[in-house]
Structure formats: structure tokens, C-alpha cells
Design an enzyme around this catalytic site. Structure first.
Site, PDB file in Angstrom:
ATOM      1  N   SER A  49       0.754  -1.248  -0.108  1.00 19.98           N
ATOM      2  CA  SER A  49       0.087  -0.023   0.141  1.00 19.98           C
ATOM      3  C   SER A  49       0.733   1.326  -0.016  1.00 19.98           C
ATOM      4  CB  SER A  49      -0.971  -0.016   1.283  1.00 19.98           C
ATOM      5  OG  SER A  49      -0.278  -0.311   2.432  1.00 19.98           O
ATOM      6  N   THR A  50       2.014   1.222   0.288  1.00 18.01           N
ATOM      7  CA  THR A  50       3.064   2.307   0.373  1.00 18.01           C
ATOM      8  C   THR A  50       4.349   2.117   0.077  1.00 18.01           C
ATOM      9  OG1 THR A  50       3.237   2.077   2.697  1.00 18.01           O
ATOM     10  CG2 THR A  50       1.541   3.468   2.323  1.00 18.01           C
ATOM     11  N   TYR A 233      21.977   0.918  11.359  1.00 22.37           N
ATOM     12  CA  TYR A 233      21.276  -0.135  10.207  1.00 22.37           C
ATOM     13  C   TYR A 233      21.663  -1.445  10.031  1.00 22.37           C
ATOM     14  CZ  TYR A 233      17.442  -1.219   7.377  1.00 22.37           C
ATOM     15  OH  TYR A 233      16.393  -1.890   6.677  1.00 22.37           O
ATOM     16  N   LYS A 242      17.685  -8.112   8.944  1.00 20.97           N
ATOM     17  CA  LYS A 242      17.745  -8.113   7.524  1.00 20.97           C
ATOM     18  C   LYS A 242      19.019  -9.455   7.274  1.00 20.97           C
ATOM     19  CE  LYS A 242      15.285  -4.751   6.121  1.00 20.97           C
ATOM     20  NZ  LYS A 242      13.886  -5.220   5.316  1.00 20.97           N
TER      21      LYS A 242
HETATM   22  P1  NAD Z   1       6.402   1.205   4.048  1.00 25.36           P
HETATM   23  O1  NAD Z   1       6.236   1.561   5.669  1.00 25.36           O
HETATM   24  O2  NAD Z   1       6.159   2.534   3.009  1.00 25.36           O
HETATM   25  O3  NAD Z   1       5.590   0.057   3.902  1.00 25.36           O
HETATM   26  C1  NAD Z   1       5.287  -0.965   4.700  1.00 25.36           C
HETATM   27  C2  NAD Z   1       4.046  -1.903   4.118  1.00 25.36           C
HETATM   28  O4  NAD Z   1       3.845  -2.692   5.005  1.00 25.36           O
HETATM   29  C3  NAD Z   1       2.686  -1.038   3.933  1.00 25.36           C
HETATM   30  O5  NAD Z   1       2.053  -1.528   2.955  1.00 25.36           O
HETATM   31  C4  NAD Z   1       2.054  -1.635   5.139  1.00 25.36           C
HETATM   32  O6  NAD Z   1       0.494  -1.640   4.965  1.00 25.36           O
HETATM   33  C5  NAD Z   1       2.347  -2.982   5.232  1.00 25.36           C
HETATM   34  N1  NAD Z   1       2.327  -3.463   6.670  1.00 25.36           N
HETATM   35  C6  NAD Z   1       2.740  -3.104   7.905  1.00 25.36           C
HETATM   36  N2  NAD Z   1       2.371  -4.088   8.880  1.00 25.36           N
HETATM   37  C7  NAD Z   1       1.571  -5.003   8.010  1.00 25.36           C
HETATM   38  C8  NAD Z   1       1.032  -6.090   8.718  1.00 25.36           C
HETATM   39  N3  NAD Z   1       1.021  -6.598  10.058  1.00 25.36           N
HETATM   40  N4  NAD Z   1       0.001  -6.875   7.747  1.00 25.36           N
HETATM   41  C9  NAD Z   1       0.199  -6.364   6.336  1.00 25.36           C
HETATM   42  N5  NAD Z   1       0.833  -5.625   5.907  1.00 25.36           N
HETATM   43  C10 NAD Z   1       1.618  -4.780   6.756  1.00 25.36           C
HETATM   44  O7  NAD Z   1       7.852   0.416   4.050  1.00 25.36           O
HETATM   45  P2  NAD Z   1       9.028   0.560   3.123  1.00 25.36           P
HETATM   46  O8  NAD Z   1       9.950   1.594   3.420  1.00 25.36           O
HETATM   47  O9  NAD Z   1       8.462   0.446   1.537  1.00 25.36           O
HETATM   48  O10 NAD Z   1       9.666  -0.716   3.408  1.00 25.36           O
HETATM   49  C11 NAD Z   1       9.283  -1.871   2.642  1.00 25.36           C
HETATM   50  C12 NAD Z   1      10.498  -2.831   2.602  1.00 25.36           C
HETATM   51  O11 NAD Z   1      11.804  -2.205   1.967  1.00 25.36           O
HETATM   52  C13 NAD Z   1      11.147  -3.071   3.979  1.00 25.36           C
HETATM   53  O12 NAD Z   1      11.565  -4.428   4.266  1.00 25.36           O
HETATM   54  C14 NAD Z   1      12.045  -2.064   4.170  1.00 25.36           C
HETATM   55  O13 NAD Z   1      13.142  -2.456   5.268  1.00 25.36           O
HETATM   56  C15 NAD Z   1      12.880  -2.114   2.800  1.00 25.36           C
HETATM   57  N6  NAD Z   1      13.394  -1.031   2.532  1.00 25.36           N
HETATM   58  C16 NAD Z   1      13.356   0.256   2.779  1.00 25.36           C
HETATM   59  C17 NAD Z   1      14.175   1.363   2.400  1.00 25.36           C
HETATM   60  C18 NAD Z   1      13.678   2.782   2.692  1.00 25.36           C
HETATM   61  O14 NAD Z   1      14.723   3.622   2.592  1.00 25.36           O
HETATM   62  N7  NAD Z   1      12.721   2.983   3.044  1.00 25.36           N
HETATM   63  C19 NAD Z   1      15.501   0.994   1.747  1.00 25.36           C
HETATM   64  C20 NAD Z   1      15.750  -0.188   1.375  1.00 25.36           C
HETATM   65  C21 NAD Z   1      14.895  -1.354   1.898  1.00 25.36           C
END
Ligand code: NAD
Length: 384
Positions: A49-50, A233, A242
Site C-alpha cells: 500500500s505504500t 542499520y 535483514k
Molecule cells: P512502508 O512503511 O512504506 O510500507 C510498509 C508496508 O507494510 C505497507 O504496505 C503496510 O501496510 C504493510 N504492513 C505493515 N504491517 C503489516 C501487517 N501486519 N500486515 C500486512 N501489511 C503490513 O515501508 P518501506 O520503506 O516501503 O519498506 C518496505 C521494505 O523495503 C522493508 O523491508 C524495508 O526494510 C525495505 N527497504 C526500505 C528502504 C527505505 O529507505 N525506505 C530502503 C531499503 C529497503
């Protein structure tokens, strides 16, 4: 009602439906303009969703022409409270995808639960037969385990406390932050929430139900980052989770080799998302990074990253020596990181605007909640 942003620290407690729709539309338009490549056609996105998960869903729909099922955990509007941004994003995505002729179904609830897995697997069996790709992009603060116990993840260090610079998101000032050391219990719980156990469980449940096609692909997302963020991190409590996620990718390949399952970690770039804004030190790093990468002309947001992942890196199976896809390749180039190292010690509250792209940081932040799009009428009365 008229919906205005209400920012509290690193979160905004309101979201704008028309603005969220605009954000989704812009991501779709980006992918439409790039055209399609051959790829999986039935894709399950968990955490859709995000942030990176939403961008993944858009990238596979418009980059592969794929049908998608999305799972997320978002809040509906109630009374004067708006829904969460992810709720509006999901509604908007479904409407656009359906209009463009794609199947798009979404589930809202706890992705960790057996009940959600059952519902999704039943739907895949009924509507598709099998899924050929599973993207795991969940980022959660806590998890309810099968026995009902709730465990939380923490953003702390391992071994020794960290004192470093961070940005106070309320005042845009540089402050010193002390990040405490996580206890063994906190590390264990962070691994339970953000490690690979639940990813593996999803794959096992799908495979047991015969809902995964031969040669299916599954991906989960990770981050490594520069030395300045390693204590919080890569080497911190989240980094332990991770590592578990990476080990899970190896285990999945081995345990599901009869299916020819391809399990990958994609290491993505640091970007403003609801999850990253909560990590100490990281928002300062991101605002410095944005400035440098924008100047060098190689800055990407979530959709550019995910489009490059799905239509380029993954298609070519371009892996590093550890078998991971590296979407942080441009972030970690010497030309970028040498500049970060050079400014890290120099940056202060007084000169921050010379070194950091604060406007870019805040633009991404407000956009995440559907605010500050110049073509959205924020004075208009909207139905939340
Ligand atoms: P985000 O917060 O934008 O998205 C999280 C998603 O998880 C949302 O869709 C939310 O609804 C869902 N979610 C949370 N709890 C839930 C549950 N109990 N059941 C179902 N859905 C649930 O986060 P993001 O930054 O896009 O992170 C996504 C992945 O990417 C993670 O593994 C994060 O570590 C990784 N990541 C993020 C970055 C960054 O800089 N943001 C960089 C590299 C990797």
C-alpha cells in the site's frame, strides 16, 4: 471536509484521498511511459500500500502487464479521522488498474496471521490457480505471533551505544542523538518482526496449497547503506533481521528447489518512506544523499527504483557475489559516498541548507500522505 496535514514528528496523522490518488497516478504514468517487458503475470505483493511495496505493485502491473493481489494493514476513515495514506493509495490503485484492464484485488489486515494467508491463498487458487511472483515488502513495527503474544521491533544498536548526528524533523536542526544498545530479547523480537520467518511462512503456505507455479520468483527488500549508518542499520538490531532475511532467501531456494523457486533479496536505496523516517540518523543521511544524487542526475524515488528492479535488474538476473540484486548501486558509488563522508562532519544547523535537500525531503514526506501536489485543490470539501 477540508483535509490539512497534521504532522507529528516523523508521521502525519491525516492523509488526503485526492492527493494519494495523484501520487499513485504519477507512479503509473511513469511506468506507462516506459512500456512493458516480458515477465510474471500473476503477482502477490505483501505490504502493497505504500513505499516500495506500492511501487512494486505498480511496476509489475504496468511493466509486465501483471494481475496483482495486494496485502496491507491500513486504517479506514472513521468520523473525522481520515483513512491512512495506504488505504487511499490502494483504492486509487485498484480503480486505475481495473480501468486499464488489469485484475487487482486487495486485502486489508494482518499479513502475519494464518487467517490472512488462508484468505489470500484461497483467492489465488480460485482466481488464478497459481501465482508466479511473490513480493514481500512488509515493514511493521510489531507482530502478533501464532500464540497471541505481541512482539515489537526496535531501532537500536548491537554491542555499543551510538552517538551521532541526526536531524530533528520538527525544527530541521542538527542534533546529537544517542542510540541505546538493544537487549538480546529486543534483537530476537526485531528478527521475528522484520526477519524472514513470515516470508518463509507465506511461501510454505502457498507451496503446500499448490498455489506457486514452477519457476516462481520471490523477492524481499533490504538495505545496507554507508558506513555512517552501519551502527544503526546494517550492524544494528534491524540489520540482524535483514541478515535473517538474507539467510531465508538462501533457505527458500534450497527448500523449494523442486519448484525451481528463485528467491532474491533486492537491496534498495534509502528513501523517505513511513518506515525510514522513524530511524535515527537516517533522515539526515537521506537529505544529504538527495542533494548529491539530484546534482549528479542519478536520484531515484520508489517508482524509479522498482521499475529498474523489475524491468532491468531482475530480468537480466544481475546479481552481486552474494546473489543479491543491488538497487543501491548508484547510492553507494564512490562519487556519491565520498561527498557524504566529506560533508557529514561539516554539516550543522546553520549550514544545513547548503548541504542537504531539506525541501526534497519534505516534499517526499508530504507526498507520502497526499499533500503538496500543486494540481490538487486542498481547499475543496472532500469525502474522507
Ligand atoms: P512502508 O512503511 O512504506 O510500507 C510498509 C508496508 O507494510 C505497507 O504496505 C503496510 O501496510 C504493510 N504492513 C505493515 N504491517 C503489516 C501487517 N501486519 N500486515 C500486512 N501489511 C503490513 O515501508 P518501506 O520503506 O516501503 O519498506 C518496505 C521494505 O523495503 C522493508 O523491508 C524495508 O526494510 C525495505 N527497504 C526500505 C528502504 C527505505 O529507505 N525506505 C530502503 C531499503 C529497503
Amino acid at each position: 471536509m477540508v483535509i490539512q496535514p497534521k504532522v507529528k514528528g516523523f508521521i502525519c496523522t491525516t492523509a488526503h484521498p485526492a492527493g494519494c490518488e495523484e501520487g499513485v497516478k504519477r507512479q503509473i504514468d511513469y511506468c506507462k511511459a516506459k512500456g512493458t517487458v516480458e515477465g510474471p503475470k500473476k503477482v502477490l505483493v505483501i505490504g502493497a500500500s505504500t513505499g516500495y511495496g506500492l511501487a512494486s505493485r505498480i511496476a509489475v502491473t504496468y511493466g509486465y502487464g501483471a494481475d496483482t493481489i495486494g496485502v496491507s494493514f491500513e486504517k479506514e476513515a472513521s468520523g473525522k479521522r481520515t483513512a491512512s495514506a495506504g488505504w487511499y493509495n490502494t483504492k486509487a490503485f485498484e480503480a486505475f488498474a481495473k480501468k486499464d484492464g488489469y485484475y487487482a484485488k486487495s486485502f486489508n489486515g494482518d499479513g502475519f496471521s494464518a487467517e490472512m494467508k488462508r484468505q489470500v491463498v484461497d483467492t489465488i487458487k480460485k482466481d488464478w490457480g497459481k501465482a508466479d511472483m511473490v513480493v514481500y515488502s512488509m515493514a511493521a513495527p510489531r507482530r502478533t505471533l501464532a500464540d497471541g503474544t505481541m512482539v515489537s521491533s526496535v531501532l537500536k544498536t548491537v554491542d555499543r551505544e551510538l552517538i551521532n548526528k541526526t536531524i530533528d524533523l520538527k525544527t530541521n536542526e542538527i542534533k546529537e542523538v544517542t542510540v541505546p544498545v538493544a537487549t538480546e530479547e529486543e534483537i530476537k523480537n526485531t528478527v521475528l518482526v522484520m526477519g524472514g520467518e513470515d516470508w518463509e511462512e507465506w511461501i510454505r503456505v502457498l507451496a503446500d496449497a499448490g498455489a506457486l507455479s514452477d519457476g516462481a520468483v520471490t523477492l524481499a527488500y533490504s538495505y545496507i547503506g554507508p558506513v555512517v549508518t552501519h551502527p544503526i542499520y546494517k550492524d544494528g538490531s534491524i540489520g540482524q533481521a535483514k541478515k535473517h532475511l538474507y539467510d531465508t532467501s538462501l533457505r527458500l531456494r534450497e527448500n523449494f528447489s523442486d519448484l525451481g523457486l528463485k528467491a532474491y533479496i533486492s537491496v534498495n536505496k534509502a528513501l523517505v518512506t513511513q518506515s525510514s523516517a522513524a530511524i535515527p540518523v537516517v533522515p539526515l543521511y537521506i537529505s544529504l544523499l538527495y542533494k548529491i544524487m539530484k546534482e549528479q542526475g542519478n536520484h531515484e524515488g520508489c517508482i524509479e527504483q522498482m521499475h529498474r528492479l523489475f524491468t532491468n535488474k531482475l530480468v537480466k538476473e544481475e546479481l552481486d557475489e552474494a546473489g543479491m540484486l543491488r538497487l543501491d548501486d548508484w547510492e553507494l558509488q564512490d562519487s556519491v559516498q565520498n561527498k557524504i563522508t566529506a560533508v557529514w562532519d561539516t554539516v550543522t544547523s546553520e549550514n544545513i541548507r547548503d548541504y542537504a535537500d531539506l525541501d526534497g525531503y519534505w516534499e517526499d514526506f508530504y507526498h507520502m500522505f497526499g499533500f503538496r501536489y500543486e494540481n490538487v485543490d486542498y481547499e475543496a470539501d472532500v469525502e474522507p
